[in-house]
Design a protein around this motif. Structure first.
Motif, PDB file in Angstrom:
ATOM      1  N   GLY A   1       4.559   5.895  -3.924  1.00 20.34           N
ATOM      2  CA  GLY A   1       5.396   5.726  -5.103  1.00 20.34           C
ATOM      3  C   GLY A   1       4.653   5.733  -6.418  1.00 20.34           C
ATOM      4  N   GLY A   2       3.331   5.722  -6.336  1.00 19.70           N
ATOM      5  CA  GLY A   2       2.550   5.703  -7.562  1.00 19.70           C
ATOM      6  C   GLY A   2       2.696   4.401  -8.341  1.00 19.70           C
ATOM      7  N   ILE A   3       3.001   3.315  -7.626  1.00 17.96           N
ATOM      8  CA  ILE A   3       3.179   2.005  -8.253  1.00 17.96           C
ATOM      9  C   ILE A   3       1.805   1.330  -8.336  1.00 17.96           C
ATOM     10  CG2 ILE A   3       4.370  -0.198  -8.055  1.00 17.96           C
ATOM     11  CD1 ILE A   3       6.669   1.571  -7.648  1.00 17.96           C
ATOM     12  N   SER A   4       1.447   0.886  -9.519  1.00 17.13           N
ATOM     13  CA  SER A   4       0.129   0.293  -9.711  1.00 17.13           C
ATOM     14  C   SER A   4       0.049  -1.100  -9.093  1.00 17.13           C
ATOM     15  CB  SER A   4      -0.201   0.206 -11.202  1.00 17.13           C
ATOM     16  OG  SER A   4       0.621  -0.759 -11.824  1.00 17.13           O
ATOM     17  N   SER A   5      -1.171  -1.531  -8.840  1.00 16.59           N
ATOM     18  CA  SER A   5      -1.374  -2.870  -8.278  1.00 16.59           C
ATOM     19  C   SER A   5      -0.917  -3.944  -9.267  1.00 16.59           C
ATOM     20  CB  SER A   5      -2.834  -3.085  -7.886  1.00 16.59           C
ATOM     21  OG  SER A   5      -3.672  -2.933  -9.008  1.00 16.59           O
ATOM     22  N   SER A   6      -1.056  -3.688 -10.558  1.00 16.62           N
ATOM     23  CA  SER A   6      -0.590  -4.674 -11.549  1.00 16.62           C
ATOM     24  C   SER A   6       0.934  -4.789 -11.530  1.00 16.62           C
ATOM     25  CB  SER A   6      -1.094  -4.323 -12.951  1.00 16.62           C
ATOM     26  OG  SER A   6      -0.595  -3.078 -13.362  1.00 16.62           O
ATOM     27  N   THR A   7       1.629  -3.696 -11.296  1.00 19.75           N
ATOM     28  CA  THR A   7       3.091  -3.747 -11.191  1.00 19.75           C
ATOM     29  C   THR A   7       3.500  -4.502  -9.935  1.00 19.75           C
ATOM     30  OG1 THR A   7       3.343  -1.698 -12.439  1.00 19.75           O
ATOM     31  CG2 THR A   7       5.192  -2.350 -11.036  1.00 19.75           C
ATOM     32  N   ILE A   8       2.789  -4.312  -8.848  1.00 14.77           N
ATOM     33  CA  ILE A   8       3.092  -5.043  -7.619  1.00 14.77           C
ATOM     34  C   ILE A   8       2.883  -6.533  -7.840  1.00 14.77           C
ATOM     35  CG2 ILE A   8       2.349  -5.432  -5.230  1.00 14.77           C
ATOM     36  CD1 ILE A   8       2.108  -2.359  -5.039  1.00 14.77           C
TER      37      ILE A   8
ATOM     38  N   TYR B   1       0.840  -1.199   0.000  1.00 14.79           N
ATOM     39  CA  TYR B   1       0.000   0.000   0.000  1.00 14.79           C
ATOM     40  C   TYR B   1       0.877   1.251   0.000  1.00 14.79           C
ATOM     41  CZ  TYR B   1      -3.662   3.310   1.347  1.00 14.79           C
ATOM     42  OH  TYR B   1      -4.538   4.366   1.372  1.00 14.79           O
ATOM     43  N   THR B   2       1.957   1.219   0.772  1.00 20.50           N
ATOM     44  CA  THR B   2       2.912   2.335   0.798  1.00 20.50           C
ATOM     45  C   THR B   2       3.457   2.581  -0.603  1.00 20.50           C
ATOM     46  OG1 THR B   2       3.588   1.695   3.033  1.00 20.50           O
ATOM     47  CG2 THR B   2       5.049   3.185   1.854  1.00 20.50           C
TER      48      THR B   2
END
Length: 67
Positions: free
Chosen positions: A25-32, A19-20
């Motif tokens: 960081g503006g990191i998408s859930s698909s990237t995670i 979530y952080t």
């Protein structure tokens, strides 16, 4: 092969969650999901991870030679 194992250790050490990464960081859930699956991500993503976690690239990825 590239491993993201250091990322999860760095996140734990810094008290960060996925979530952080998404919020700060503006990191998408698909990237995670790609990170968790050990798939490739862009250098922009690696840059954002380093910024959010205030760390070096070696704290996020490691190269493991294929056997």
């Amino acid at each position: 092969m590239i491993s993201y194992a250091p990322l999860w250790k760095t996140m734990e050490h810094r008290g960060a969650t996925t979530y952080t990464l998404q919020i700060m960081g503006g990191i998408s859930s698909s990237t995670i999901r790609r990170l968790k699956a050990g798939e490739s991500v862009s250098t922009n993503t690696l840059d954002a991870l380093c910024k959010v976690l205030d760390c070096d690239l070696t704290d996020i990825v490691e190269y493991l030679p294929e056997q």
